[in-house]
Design a protein around this motif. Structure first.
Motif, short mmCIF file in Angstrom:
data_model
loop_
_atom_site.label_atom_id
_atom_site.label_comp_id
_atom_site.label_asym_id
_atom_site.label_seq_id
_atom_site.Cartn_x
_atom_site.Cartn_y
_atom_site.Cartn_z
N PHE A 87 -77.08 2.27 56.75
CA PHE A 87 -77.93 1.12 56.46
C PHE A 87 -77.47 0.43 55.17
CE2 PHE A 87 -81.56 -0.57 54.04
CZ PHE A 87 -81.92 -1.59 54.90
N ARG A 88 -77.49 -0.91 55.21
CA ARG A 88 -77.21 -1.71 54.01
C ARG A 88 -78.39 -2.66 53.80
NH1 ARG A 88 -71.19 -3.24 55.86
NH2 ARG A 88 -70.28 -1.18 55.47
N PRO A 89 -78.99 -2.62 52.62
CA PRO A 89 -80.09 -3.55 52.36
C PRO A 89 -79.57 -4.99 52.26
CG PRO A 89 -79.55 -2.29 50.39
CD PRO A 89 -78.72 -1.73 51.50
N TYR A 104 -74.63 -10.65 57.83
CA TYR A 104 -75.42 -10.42 59.04
C TYR A 104 -74.87 -9.25 59.87
CZ TYR A 104 -77.61 -14.66 57.59
OH TYR A 104 -78.27 -15.59 56.85
N SER A 105 -74.33 -8.28 59.17
CA SER A 105 -73.80 -7.08 59.80
C SER A 105 -74.92 -6.27 60.45
CB SER A 105 -73.12 -6.24 58.72
OG SER A 105 -72.96 -4.91 59.14
N LEU A 155 -78.21 -0.41 62.67
CA LEU A 155 -77.60 -0.18 63.98
C LEU A 155 -76.11 0.07 63.94
CD1 LEU A 155 -79.50 -2.97 65.93
CD2 LEU A 155 -79.86 -0.50 66.11
N ALA A 156 -75.55 0.37 62.76
CA ALA A 156 -74.11 0.57 62.63
C ALA A 156 -73.82 1.70 61.65
CB ALA A 156 -73.43 -0.72 62.16
N ASN A 201 -62.96 -7.98 64.76
CA ASN A 201 -62.22 -7.93 63.50
C ASN A 201 -63.20 -8.13 62.36
OD1 ASN A 201 -59.45 -7.56 64.26
ND2 ASN A 201 -59.60 -9.57 65.21
N GLY A 202 -63.08 -7.31 61.33
CA GLY A 202 -64.02 -7.35 60.21
C GLY A 202 -63.93 -8.61 59.42
#
Length: 141
Positions: free
Chosen positions: A66-68, A77-78, A84-85, A140-141
């Motif tokens: 999780f990223r805040p 918007y990851s 979920l990742a 792709n990131g």
């Protein structure tokens, strides 16, 4: 707090959120059960330890689950921001080797919730975004 056979809640949360919410992080959806399930499946499938966040044991990672929203790591918007990742390392294997195995067996990994991989990075990014295809989606990131 243990959340699966091989993982603790701290491995999915940054230090601040773990200290603020503890076990409530699951209740309020900071990390999804799917994200935990995906990591557990990768751990069991490859039969190797998996590293996500390791801040709680003196490591350098804390934003691989999780990223805040106020975090400056990754895309705004990851799916990390929705819990979920996961970004992880399968210890003893190269990320590309793991990606290729997942790509070769999409039905097996999609059954565990993994629908998407990130290409061209030296870690394994997995997420569970909705996709309308039989193959694993490569981004792709």
């Amino acid at each position: 707090m243990k959340v699966s056979k091989h993982f603790y809640l701290q491995e999915f949360l940054p230090k601040r959120e773990y200290e603020l919410f503890g076990p409530r992080a699951l209740e309020i959806g900071l990390i999804s059960r799917t994200a935990i399930q995906m990591a557990q499946f990768v751990r069991e499938y490859f039969a190797r330890p998996v590293r996500i966040n390791d801040w709680h044991v003196g490591g350098r990672f804390q934003y691989r689950g999780f990223r805040p929203w106020d975090c400056n790591v990754g895309a705004n918007y990851s799916l990390h921001r929705l819990g979920l990742a996961d970004d992880l390392d399968v210890l003893g294997l190269e990320a590309e080797e793991v990606r290729q195995e997942i790509i070769q067996k999409p039905a097996v990994f999609k059954a565990a919730g993994i629908t998407t991989l990130e290409a061209n990075v030296n870690w394994l990014h997995i997420d569970s975004r909705p996709v309308n295809q039989a193959e694993i989606l490569i981004v792709n990131g």
